[in-house]
Design a protein around this motif. Structure first.
Motif, PDB file in Angstrom:
ATOM      1  N   GLU A   1       0.840  -1.204   0.000  1.00 27.52           N
ATOM      2  CA  GLU A   1       0.000   0.000   0.000  1.00 27.52           C
ATOM      3  C   GLU A   1       0.874   1.254   0.000  1.00 27.52           C
ATOM      4  O   GLU A   1       0.594   2.240   0.688  1.00 27.52           O
TER       5      GLU A   1
ATOM      6  N   GLU B   1       1.897   4.533  -1.247  1.00 23.93           N
ATOM      7  CA  GLU B   1       1.211   5.595  -1.984  1.00 23.93           C
ATOM      8  C   GLU B   1       2.139   6.798  -2.143  1.00 23.93           C
ATOM      9  O   GLU B   1       2.637   7.346  -1.164  1.00 23.93           O
ATOM     10  N   ARG B   2       2.346   7.178  -3.383  1.00 22.39           N
ATOM     11  CA  ARG B   2       3.189   8.339  -3.688  1.00 22.39           C
ATOM     12  C   ARG B   2       2.300   9.590  -3.748  1.00 22.39           C
ATOM     13  O   ARG B   2       2.162  10.225  -4.786  1.00 22.39           O
ATOM     14  N   LYS B   3       1.715   9.891  -2.611  1.00 23.11           N
ATOM     15  CA  LYS B   3       0.685  10.938  -2.570  1.00 23.11           C
ATOM     16  C   LYS B   3       1.245  12.334  -2.384  1.00 23.11           C
ATOM     17  O   LYS B   3       0.589  13.319  -2.729  1.00 23.11           O
TER      18      LYS B   3
ATOM     19  N   HIS C   1      -3.886  14.167   0.021  1.00 24.35           N
ATOM     20  CA  HIS C   1      -2.462  14.093   0.355  1.00 24.35           C
ATOM     21  C   HIS C   1      -2.320  13.992   1.864  1.00 24.35           C
ATOM     22  O   HIS C   1      -3.310  14.033   2.592  1.00 24.35           O
TER      23      HIS C   1
ATOM     24  N   ALA D   1      -6.184   3.942   2.368  1.00 21.27           N
ATOM     25  CA  ALA D   1      -6.755   3.183   1.265  1.00 21.27           C
ATOM     26  C   ALA D   1      -8.109   2.589   1.641  1.00 21.27           C
ATOM     27  O   ALA D   1      -8.941   2.320   0.774  1.00 21.27           O
TER      28      ALA D   1
END
Length: 405
Positions: free
Chosen positions: A93, A95-97, A248, A276
């Protein structure tokens, strides 16, 4: 000339993400590794955090350099674990947020601009954004912000899954993981640590690595040395599931000051992000009160109030639960990574406070390279970054009194 002591059998104390990453790095380098934990794997600090991998909250210096090195390792880890783990193993999980840091006062705006400028000088991507761009990134953000900086390099991972994945990879390479095994004392031989005693028996070792997070000071004491790692309590408030409205990781500019403070008193700053699963995580509190596990209404109320300053829509959100954990606090706010010069055979990988998830991979690499180096613990490491995290650094020496009994 004496032959350097090269460790082969290694005991890692602690099965959180730092211990897991360390075990994987060492067993991949050919060591015989046993991981022990007094509880369950990923059952301590690693299960009580938000899974942040941040550069946005770190001022230029050794911790930021370690974070940048670790982010490079996190960029590789998914592909590496895909090769090391069986098909169907849960994803990280990852995440490149990115992260958005927001000021809500004029003083905060000035401090944020200064801080971001110093980070850019250290190679961090810190993009100052105007109000229009801030609301493109976060449509539900308060209209009363005074400044905002976007950090595209900030990431998030599911910390328990990541810990279990690293441990599973270590097992696949031959490491052993023992849960519910508490270290009770040292095994000494010729003036060096030669293993540990546990409630389940003795584990011989050429080297012992303490990676027990906030419990590292207690483990070190049982092995005969003083280690200035203490618990720092944190609490997170979790909403019920909702459509994603926080895109973000968003936090107020006060967060950086709270991270760097050494005060034992309660400090609260706003950190808000979605998961998520559809929930929203609301942090962040910091308080030094030992291993007191109580979740208090006063802390939850302060977290909620701070979050509303950034996202007013949360006033209508339903709180589902709250959880807490202990960060491993060190007085000079830097982790301890490397050999203990007072007791040959003892090594440390601890004291990351709230940054252990993000710093875990680089910590493991740094420790592996030092531990398998042929020089003695007092030698200058080939990697200049290693010297910054030595136990006997000047900023920690005053806290090491009363070491080996």
């Amino acid at each position: 000339m004496s032959t350097p002591h090269r460790p082969h059998r290694i005991v890692v104390v602690g099965a959180g993400i730092v211990g897991a990453a360390t075990a994987r790095a060492l067993v991949r380098a050919g060591c015989d590794v046993t991981v022990v934990d007094r509880g369950a794997t990923a059952g301590g600090t690693s299960s009580g955090g938000e899974g942040n991998l941040l550069v946005s909250d770190k001022e230029p210096g050794p911790e930021l350099r370690l974070a940048q090195r670790s982010l490079a390792a996190w960029a590789r880890i998914e592909d590496e674990l895909r090769d090391e783990l069986p098909a169907g193993f849960p994803g990280l999980e990852l995440e490149r947020k990115g992260g958005l840091v927001v000021a809500t006062t004029e003083a905060g705006a000035e401090a944020l601009a200064t801080f971001a400028a110093t980070q850019r000088g250290a190679g961090v991507r810190a993009e100052t954004v105007d109000g229009t761009r801030a609301h493109e990134l976060e449509p539900d953000l308060t209209p009363h912000s005074t400044a905002a900086v976007f950090y595209p390099e900030d990431l998030q991972v599911q910390p328990v899954v990541a810990t279990e994945a690293l441990l599973a990879a270590a097992r696949r390479h031959g490491a052993r993981v023992q849960q519910g095994v508490e270290v009770t004392g040292p095994v000494l031989s010729a003036g060096r640590l030669a293993g540990v005693r546990t409630a389940s028996g003795t584990l011989p070792a050429d080297a012992v690595v303490i990676a027990a997070g906030p419990w590292s000071g207690l483990v070190a004491e049982r092995l005969g040395v003083a280690l200035p790692v203490r618990p720092r309590r944190g609490t997170v408030l979790v909403t019920s599931r909702m459509p994603t409205r926080v895109r973000h990781k968003v936090y107020d500019a006060d967060y950086v000051g709270a991270v760097g403070s050494g005060s034992a008193d309660l400090q609260v700053s706003s950190v808000v992000e979605s998961t998520a699963a559809g929930t929203v995580l609301i942090g962040s509190s910091r308080e030094r009160r030992g291993f007191d596990e109580r979740i208090e209404a006063r802390v939850l109320a302060a977290l909620a109030a701070k979050a509303l300053l950034l996202f007013p829509f949360l006033a209508g959100a339903q709180a589902m639960r709250a959880y807490g954990g202990f960060r491993p606090f060190v007085p000079d706010h830097l982790p301890v990574i490397g050999a203990d010069p007072r007791l040959p055979g003892l090594w440390h990988a601890t004291g990351h406070e709230g940054a252990g998830i993000g710093l875990s991979l680089a910590t493991a690499e740094l420790l592996r390279d030092q531990l398998l180096d042929s020089g003695p613990p007092t030698a200058t490491a080939a990697d200049p970054l290693a010297a910054e995290f030595r136990l006997d650094r000047p900023t920690l020496l005053p806290h090491l009194e009363g070491a080996a009994r």
